[in-house]
Design an enzyme around this catalytic site. Structure first.
Site, PDB file in Angstrom:
ATOM      1  N   ASN A  38     -12.759  -3.233   2.698  1.00 59.06           N
ATOM      2  CA  ASN A  38     -13.680  -2.103   2.826  1.00 59.06           C
ATOM      3  C   ASN A  38     -14.660  -2.185   1.657  1.00 59.06           C
ATOM      4  O   ASN A  38     -14.250  -2.332   0.499  1.00 59.06           O
ATOM      5  CB  ASN A  38     -12.910  -0.785   2.789  1.00 59.06           C
ATOM      6  CG  ASN A  38     -12.007  -0.611   3.994  1.00 59.06           C
ATOM      7  OD1 ASN A  38     -12.333  -1.073   5.087  1.00 59.06           O
ATOM      8  ND2 ASN A  38     -10.870   0.034   3.810  1.00 59.06           N
ATOM      9  N   GLY A  65     -15.242   3.309   3.783  1.00 57.99           N
ATOM     10  CA  GLY A  65     -13.921   3.824   3.432  1.00 57.99           C
ATOM     11  C   GLY A  65     -13.353   3.277   2.141  1.00 57.99           C
ATOM     12  O   GLY A  65     -12.164   3.488   1.861  1.00 57.99           O
ATOM     13  N   GLN A  66     -14.173   2.569   1.346  1.00 50.40           N
ATOM     14  CA  GLN A  66     -13.641   2.091   0.066  1.00 50.40           C
ATOM     15  C   GLN A  66     -13.435   3.282  -0.871  1.00 50.40           C
ATOM     16  O   GLN A  66     -14.354   4.080  -1.091  1.00 50.40           O
ATOM     17  CB  GLN A  66     -14.587   1.076  -0.585  1.00 50.40           C
ATOM     18  CG  GLN A  66     -13.964   0.433  -1.827  1.00 50.40           C
ATOM     19  CD  GLN A  66     -14.840  -0.660  -2.445  1.00 50.40           C
ATOM     20  OE1 GLN A  66     -15.951  -0.932  -1.979  1.00 50.40           O
ATOM     21  NE2 GLN A  66     -14.320  -1.286  -3.484  1.00 50.40           N
ATOM     22  N   ASP A  91       0.849  -1.188   0.000  1.00 52.95           N
ATOM     23  CA  ASP A  91       0.000   0.000   0.000  1.00 52.95           C
ATOM     24  C   ASP A  91       0.889   1.245   0.000  1.00 52.95           C
ATOM     25  O   ASP A  91       1.894   1.318   0.703  1.00 52.95           O
ATOM     26  CB  ASP A  91      -0.919  -0.004   1.234  1.00 52.95           C
ATOM     27  CG  ASP A  91      -2.076   0.969   1.089  1.00 52.95           C
ATOM     28  OD1 ASP A  91      -3.219   0.520   0.963  1.00 52.95           O
ATOM     29  OD2 ASP A  91      -1.827   2.199   1.101  1.00 52.95           O
ATOM     30  N   ILE A  92       0.486   2.255  -0.775  1.00 53.23           N
ATOM     31  CA  ILE A  92       1.285   3.476  -0.908  1.00 53.23           C
ATOM     32  C   ILE A  92       1.237   4.308   0.382  1.00 53.23           C
ATOM     33  O   ILE A  92       2.113   5.149   0.602  1.00 53.23           O
ATOM     34  CB  ILE A  92       0.762   4.286  -2.119  1.00 53.23           C
ATOM     35  CG1 ILE A  92       1.851   5.197  -2.678  1.00 53.23           C
ATOM     36  CG2 ILE A  92      -0.502   5.069  -1.791  1.00 53.23           C
ATOM     37  CD1 ILE A  92       1.502   5.771  -4.060  1.00 53.23           C
ATOM     38  N   HIS A  96      -6.985  -5.763   2.129  1.00 54.85           N
ATOM     39  CA  HIS A  96      -5.885  -5.167   2.879  1.00 54.85           C
ATOM     40  C   HIS A  96      -5.343  -6.255   3.806  1.00 54.85           C
ATOM     41  O   HIS A  96      -6.101  -6.803   4.622  1.00 54.85           O
ATOM     42  CB  HIS A  96      -6.371  -4.028   3.774  1.00 54.85           C
ATOM     43  CG  HIS A  96      -6.876  -2.813   3.063  1.00 54.85           C
ATOM     44  ND1 HIS A  96      -6.115  -1.686   2.884  1.00 54.85           N
ATOM     45  CD2 HIS A  96      -8.082  -2.548   2.502  1.00 54.85           C
ATOM     46  CE1 HIS A  96      -6.831  -0.762   2.250  1.00 54.85           C
ATOM     47  NE2 HIS A  96      -8.031  -1.252   2.013  1.00 54.85           N
ATOM     48  N   HIS A 101     -10.023  -5.305  -3.326  1.00 51.24           N
ATOM     49  CA  HIS A 101      -8.686  -5.525  -2.776  1.00 51.24           C
ATOM     50  C   HIS A 101      -8.820  -5.920  -1.320  1.00 51.24           C
ATOM     51  O   HIS A 101      -9.587  -5.331  -0.570  1.00 51.24           O
ATOM     52  CB  HIS A 101      -7.806  -4.280  -2.916  1.00 51.24           C
ATOM     53  CG  HIS A 101      -8.468  -3.018  -2.455  1.00 51.24           C
ATOM     54  ND1 HIS A 101      -9.383  -2.347  -3.229  1.00 51.24           N
ATOM     55  CD2 HIS A 101      -8.379  -2.326  -1.293  1.00 51.24           C
ATOM     56  CE1 HIS A 101      -9.816  -1.282  -2.564  1.00 51.24           C
ATOM     57  NE2 HIS A 101      -9.229  -1.253  -1.377  1.00 51.24           N
TER      58      HIS A 101
HETATM   59  P1  5GP Z   1      -9.703   1.461   0.184  1.00 47.37           P
HETATM   60  O1  5GP Z   1      -9.749   2.847   0.783  1.00 47.37           O
HETATM   61  O2  5GP Z   1     -10.421   1.433  -1.173  1.00 47.37           O
HETATM   62  O3  5GP Z   1     -10.128   0.358   1.086  1.00 47.37           O
HETATM   63  O4  5GP Z   1      -8.179   1.156  -0.097  1.00 47.37           O
HETATM   64  C1  5GP Z   1      -7.462   1.729  -1.142  1.00 47.37           C
HETATM   65  C2  5GP Z   1      -6.011   1.667  -0.753  1.00 47.37           C
HETATM   66  O5  5GP Z   1      -5.231   1.898  -1.916  1.00 47.37           O
HETATM   67  C3  5GP Z   1      -5.602   2.727   0.269  1.00 47.37           C
HETATM   68  O6  5GP Z   1      -5.079   2.094   1.425  1.00 47.37           O
HETATM   69  C4  5GP Z   1      -4.554   3.560  -0.466  1.00 47.37           C
HETATM   70  O7  5GP Z   1      -3.492   3.951   0.366  1.00 47.37           O
HETATM   71  C5  5GP Z   1      -4.084   2.622  -1.563  1.00 47.37           C
HETATM   72  N1  5GP Z   1      -3.637   3.279  -2.759  1.00 47.37           N
HETATM   73  C6  5GP Z   1      -4.230   4.340  -3.383  1.00 47.37           C
HETATM   74  N2  5GP Z   1      -3.551   4.660  -4.496  1.00 47.37           N
HETATM   75  C7  5GP Z   1      -2.502   3.797  -4.574  1.00 47.37           C
HETATM   76  C8  5GP Z   1      -1.438   3.635  -5.520  1.00 47.37           C
HETATM   77  O8  5GP Z   1      -1.312   4.338  -6.518  1.00 47.37           O
HETATM   78  N3  5GP Z   1      -0.561   2.636  -5.268  1.00 47.37           N
HETATM   79  C9  5GP Z   1      -0.656   1.824  -4.172  1.00 47.37           C
HETATM   80  N4  5GP Z   1       0.276   0.872  -4.032  1.00 47.37           N
HETATM   81  N5  5GP Z   1      -1.655   1.947  -3.275  1.00 47.37           N
HETATM   82  C10 5GP Z   1      -2.568   2.918  -3.477  1.00 47.37           C
END
Ligand code: 5GP
Ligand code: ZN
Length: 118
Positions: A91, A97-98, A34-35, A106, A104
């Site tokens: 999520n 929080g998605q 994760d970034i 986590h 994906h």
């Molecule tokens: P969500 O909020 O949809 O559950 O999770 C999305 C996740 O993707 C977040 O934890 C966010 O930090 C990660 N993320 C967003 N953009 C990027 C990216 O460009 N590269 C990577 N490796 N992770 C990302």
């Protein structure tokens, strides 16, 4: 089943158009860091095929969700967090929080994780 959805960030990572730090890959699944990590180990595990959320992935019913979870466990073992314990989170929906609508998991580990989550 839809592959390579345009404007999907994670389809871009699958296609190699957007860089990511991959930690594992097989025929149908990839995992990358994760970034914006929320734990010492924070890896996202995704099917290469595009599904918007875990419910859609489950409904596809061809074992791909099982492969995502199995891959998450393999990464947890490789990252040495499987013994202490780790968390797998999907999520699902804006209110949870998605932010990326390519399913994906986590995988979080490497620190103690409180419950309930925020
Ligand atoms: P969500 O909020 O949809 O559950 O999770 C999305 C996740 O993707 C977040 O934890 C966010 O930090 C990660 N993320 C967003 N953009 C990027 C990216 O460009 N590269 C990577 N490796 N992770 C990302
Ligand atoms: Zn996608």
């Amino acid at each position: 089943m839809i592959t390579g959805v345009s404007d999907c960030l994670f389809c871009g990572i699958v296609a190699g158009e957007i860089p990511a730090t991959k930690v594992m890959e097989n025929e149908r699944v990839i995992a990358f860091r994760d970034i914006n990590p929320q734990a010492p180990v924070h890896v996202l595990v995704i099917p290469k095929e595009h599904y918007p959320n875990v419910a859609a992935l489950a409904q596809a019913g061809d074992g791909l969700l099982n492969e995502v979870i199995t891959a998450a466990h393999q990464v947890a073992e490789a990252e040495n967090v499987s013994e202490d314990g780790y968390r797998v989170v999907f999520n699902t929906g804006l209110g949870a929080g998605q932010t990326v609508f390519h399913v994906h998991a986590h995988l979080l580990g490497g620190r103690s994780l409180s419950w309930p989550p925020g």
